[in-house]
Design an enzyme around this catalytic site. Structure first.
Site, PDB file in Angstrom:
ATOM      1  N   LEU A  85      43.616  50.339  35.651  1.00  0.00           N
ATOM      2  CA  LEU A  85      44.020  48.949  35.487  1.00  0.00           C
ATOM      3  C   LEU A  85      44.005  48.427  34.125  1.00  0.00           C
ATOM      4  O   LEU A  85      43.234  48.768  33.395  1.00  0.00           O
ATOM      5  CB  LEU A  85      43.320  48.046  36.426  1.00  0.00           C
ATOM      6  CG  LEU A  85      43.581  48.374  37.886  1.00  0.00           C
ATOM      7  CD1 LEU A  85      42.126  47.413  38.656  1.00  0.00           C
ATOM      8  CD2 LEU A  85      44.802  47.277  38.438  1.00  0.00           C
ATOM      9  N   LYS A 118      36.447  43.022  41.607  1.00  0.00           N
ATOM     10  CA  LYS A 118      36.609  44.512  41.193  1.00  0.00           C
ATOM     11  C   LYS A 118      35.163  45.131  41.330  1.00  0.00           C
ATOM     12  O   LYS A 118      34.197  44.852  40.868  1.00  0.00           O
ATOM     13  CB  LYS A 118      37.015  44.491  39.816  1.00  0.00           C
ATOM     14  CG  LYS A 118      37.100  45.792  39.311  1.00  0.00           C
ATOM     15  CD  LYS A 118      37.965  45.882  37.881  1.00  0.00           C
ATOM     16  CE  LYS A 118      38.196  47.374  37.722  1.00  0.00           C
ATOM     17  NZ  LYS A 118      37.326  48.327  37.512  1.00  0.00           N
TER      18      LYS A 118
HETATM   19  S1  IVH Z   1      43.371  48.620  42.332  1.00  0.00           S
HETATM   20  C1  IVH Z   1      47.327  50.145  40.974  1.00  0.00           C
HETATM   21  N1  IVH Z   1      41.605  47.162  43.336  1.00  0.00           N
HETATM   22  O1  IVH Z   1      39.058  49.927  39.238  1.00  0.00           O
HETATM   23  C2  IVH Z   1      45.759  49.615  41.076  1.00  0.00           C
HETATM   24  N2  IVH Z   1      41.003  48.870  41.841  1.00  0.00           N
HETATM   25  O2  IVH Z   1      40.261  50.063  36.412  1.00  0.00           O
HETATM   26  C3  IVH Z   1      44.741  50.635  40.971  1.00  0.00           C
HETATM   27  N3  IVH Z   1      38.668  49.163  41.212  1.00  0.00           N
HETATM   28  O3  IVH Z   1      40.491  52.936  39.614  1.00  0.00           O
HETATM   29  C4  IVH Z   1      43.647  50.032  41.554  1.00  0.00           C
HETATM   30  N4  IVH Z   1      38.141  47.232  42.627  1.00  0.00           N
HETATM   31  O4  IVH Z   1      38.346  52.581  41.102  1.00  0.00           O
HETATM   32  C5  IVH Z   1      41.976  47.996  42.387  1.00  0.00           C
HETATM   33  N5  IVH Z   1      40.021  45.726  44.280  1.00  0.00           N
HETATM   34  C6  IVH Z   1      40.367  46.813  43.612  1.00  0.00           C
HETATM   35  C7  IVH Z   1      39.275  47.423  42.737  1.00  0.00           C
HETATM   36  C8  IVH Z   1      39.851  48.678  41.724  1.00  0.00           C
HETATM   37  C9  IVH Z   1      37.659  48.461  41.932  1.00  0.00           C
HETATM   38  C10 IVH Z   1      38.566  50.254  40.605  1.00  0.00           C
HETATM   39  C11 IVH Z   1      39.109  51.335  41.060  1.00  0.00           C
HETATM   40  C12 IVH Z   1      40.325  51.897  39.809  1.00  0.00           C
HETATM   41  C13 IVH Z   1      39.543  51.106  38.923  1.00  0.00           C
HETATM   42  C14 IVH Z   1      40.648  50.726  37.621  1.00  0.00           C
END
Ligand code: IVH
Length: 675
Positions: A85, A118
């Site tokens: 992200l 997150k």
């Molecule tokens: S979505 C395409 N949703 O943050 C989007 N990630 O910095 C990809 N993470 O690798 C991730 N909470 O491990 C998403 N609600 C959430 C999340 C989340 C934690 C982590 C995830 C990702 C990382 C990216």
């Protein structure tokens, strides 16, 4: 503008630094810097590369998603790339993101976003085949991850079979979902305490504990760690298009129906203003959440719009993570002193030059124990990095050696108690030093009295830390029992007291005499005896005299009391001073009413799990009410569970109960049955 030589050198330096820290984080599970510090490096590199595209190389860390998989695990290719992200650090960053979304979609109306906390955990990818869990992998480099199927299968939150129920018509023959494995903050503390007791290296933070527990070649170790999971993404399936919802939020709801745990804080909002409101709401809730989060993720809700927007190398254009402000700061240690706890344990504390961290001024931080002092090699006068995480006591995370010049000598372990000069001992295998003088040690006496009068113990109003210290200093109290001997004339002329306040205090001390047996047992402050154990003891022994005579073996017989707690309880009631204290308190007129047990209750003999929150009572109060009615309250759902009592925001236990066909009661139903 052409880049200067200095810009080029800076890009190289940042790339190397980021690569090193990324390796330490992803591969070694031994991060050396805070996430927020890493983010700063990454952002700086990104912005240099944006300004000078000629400096962007194919192998720049900004051009890849994660790190190489660990060797020792089989590799698994993800069906579709697991993306990372982009970060937003301010409202302005967020507004810019929204602007970019609208521009790309060529729309002017407010966009609908799915907002999710997150989680600070480990990303995983789960593959289901014909509804059964087939494989599980870590993210690895985003394309290939490590095979952690056996470990993931030990997580109670992971359904091994997707649920088929009346709400779900079909289950895809193949399905890929992404989520975050994490450890709740309280469990993290417990694991570290245990590791410390076993003289092993504790985990740096809950995410590390989750990663370390998951990437075990022995699934038994994973199984012994209370890992949880929330699913937050869809990786693809072979279902006909019309059966898959067209947006993130509804997809999550479908996951839930299939029995996959999702974060109950997830919401959809329209427009960036509401996104900002959601951020404030989650930020203010942050400390109350049972797990650590490091920000909020916003995703364009509609899948078609997501597709239209596409992605850049490492991250989608349709999502952004707004991070909480860094909660680290840098300051100087003025001195290191030693605090004595209620049970005599000696904790080194750093007295700091006050510094603002995450909006709060910090002037001291715990150094935990001497192993930690050795590990950090922290000394008086050092410049250190301070971290404040959630509701946790501020911590010293490392010494800034660059800024710590002319270092003072290493800290020596004290040989005697800083309060009473008594000899110090180290419990076998433990990291803490302990003073064994008990209430003869003034520092311990203050803590013992503070605990004795606290709200859930004897509940004596108006006796704060300062007054207790004053009473001890003026020799008005030398032990807990002296509280009940205080007369108005002893205190009326003390600083801060007058006729009204002194008579109020005497009155509240008197009122406290009429109490329950369980409160009294808890108030004694026996090691390992919290409120629930105190209640358990009260129910099983029905009178303080019986408890004082009980054998260790009889104690172990009681549900929930292990050999360690049994040992402490037995030692306490075998000690001459404790026996004297209890007898004296009874002579001073304490009335201890035994718990009224009710074996005719519907809850009698039942095994019950509680989840979520309630409006009419706290979880602890409910637990007590149930134990009093002869129920056994446990923490995880199994086939032995008779009822799940489910409040608001129940989390994964509810789906697990439904999966096992366990009867669920809501707040009103419980109130009716309790009455
Ligand atoms: S979505 C395409 N949703 O943050 C989007 N990630 O910095 C990809 N993470 O690798 C991730 N909470 O491990 C998403 N609600 C959430 C999340 C989340 C934690 C982590 C995830 C990702 C990382 C990216």
């Amino acid at each position: 503008m052409k880049p200067k030589k200095a810009d080029q050198l800076q890009v190289e330096k940042l790339s190397t630094l980021i690569r090193t820290h990324s390796y330490k984080y992803h591969v070694l599970d031994e991060p050396e810097i805070e996430d927020s510090e890493y983010d700063v490096l990454f952002q700086e590199l990104l912005s240099l590369e944006e300004r000078f595209p000629e400096l962007l190389s194919k192998s720049s860390p900004t051009q890849r998603v994660g790190s190489k998989p660990l060797s020792g695990f089989k590799k698994i290719s993800h069906g579709s790339q697991m993306l990372s992200l982009d970060n937003a650090f301010s409202i302005k960053d967020l507004e810019d993101f929204d602007k970019r979304v609208k521009e790309r979609l060529a729309i002017e109306e407010d966009v609908e976003y799915c907002c999710e906390p997150k989680l600070d955990g480990v990303a995983v990818n789960l593959f289901y085949k014909n509804g059964a869990l087939d494989k599980a992998a870590t993210r690895g480099d985003g394309t290939v991850g490590e095979d952690i199927t056996h470990n993931i299968k030990t997580l109670p939150a992971v359904p091994l079979e997707l649920l088929r129920n009346k709400e779900v018509t079909t289950i895809p023959t193949s399905l890929e979902v992404r989520g975050e494995v994490f450890i709740e903050s309280s469990e993290f503390k417990k694991i570290n305490k245990k590791l410390e007791e076993e003289a092993k290296k504790p985990f740096a933070n809950p995410r590390n504990a989750a990663a370390g527990s998951l990437r075990q070649l022995d699934p038994k170790i994973t199984a012994s760690r209370p890992l949880k999971l929330f699913i937050h993404g869809y990786g693809g399936s072979d279902s006909p298009h019309e059966e898959i919802p067209n947006n993130q939020f509804e997809m999550l709801q479908l996951f839930k129906k299939w029995g996959l745990p999702i974060n109950p804080e997830t919401e959809t909002v329209r427009g960036i203003k509401s996104c900002i409101e959601y951020f404030s709401k989650i930020e203010s809730k942050r400390n109350a959440l049972p797990y650590e989060i490091d920000g909020v993720v916003y995703k364009v809700n509609n899948f078609n719009l997501q597709q239209r927007m596409g992605k850049v190398t490492r991250a989608p254009r349709w999502a952004v993570a707004r991070k909480f402000p860094a909660e680290t700061g840098k300051t100087v240690i003025n001195s290191i002193s030693f605090q004595v706890g209620r049970l005599g344990s000696i904790t080194p504390v750093a007295d700091l030059e006050p510094v603002k961290v995450g909006g709060v001024t910090i002037s001291n931080a715990s150094l935990h124990n001497f192993d930690e002092i050795d590990r950090l090699d922290v000394r008086e006068g050092d410049v250190v990095i301070i971290k404040r995480a959630g509701d946790v006591i501020p911590q010293v995370t490392k010494v800034d050696l660059k800024d710590s010049v002319k270092r003072k000598p290493k800290i020596k372990q004290p040989k005697t108690c800083p309060s009473c000069n008594g000899e110090l001992f180290r419990d076998e295998g433990a990291a803490a030093l302990r003073c064994l003088k008990g209430q003869e040690c003034p520092a311990q006496l203050v803590e013992v009295i503070k605990h004795f009068v606290s709200r859930n113990a004897m509940n004596i109003d108006g006796l704060g830390d300062k007054i207790i210290r004053l009473f001890i200093e003026k020799k008005i109290i030398k032990s807990v029992s002296d509280l009940y001997k205080i007369k108005e004339e002893d205190i009326i002329s003390l600083e801060g007291f007058g006729p009204k306040s002194s008579s109020n205090l005497i009155e509240s001390i008197k009122t406290s005499k009429d109490t329950s047996l369980q409160r009294f047992i808890y108030a004694l402050g026996i090691r390992e005896v919290g409120e629930a154990t105190a209640l358990n003891l009260a129910i099983n022994f029905n009178g303080i005299k019986r408890l004082m005579e009980v054998s260790k073996e009889d104690l172990i017989e009681i549900n929930d009391i292990g050999p360690v707690a049994a040992g402490f309880i037995h030692d306490y009631f075998s000690d001459k001073n404790s026996i004297e204290l209890v007898n004296e308190l009874i002579l001073l007129g304490l009335k201890l009413s035994p718990p009224q047990t009710d074996n005719s209750s519907k809850f009698s003999g039942k095994t019950i799990v509680i989840t979520g929150s309630f409006t009419s009572f706290s979880r602890n109060e409910l637990k007590e009410q149930l134990i009093v009615r002869g129920a056994k309250v446990t923490s995880s759902i199994s086939t032995k569970t008779d009822f799940l009592i489910s409040g608001e925001k129940p989390g994964s236990k509810l789906s697990k109960a439904e999966e096992l066909n366990i009867k669920t009661l809501n707040e009103q139903e419980v109130i009716d049955l309790l009455n």
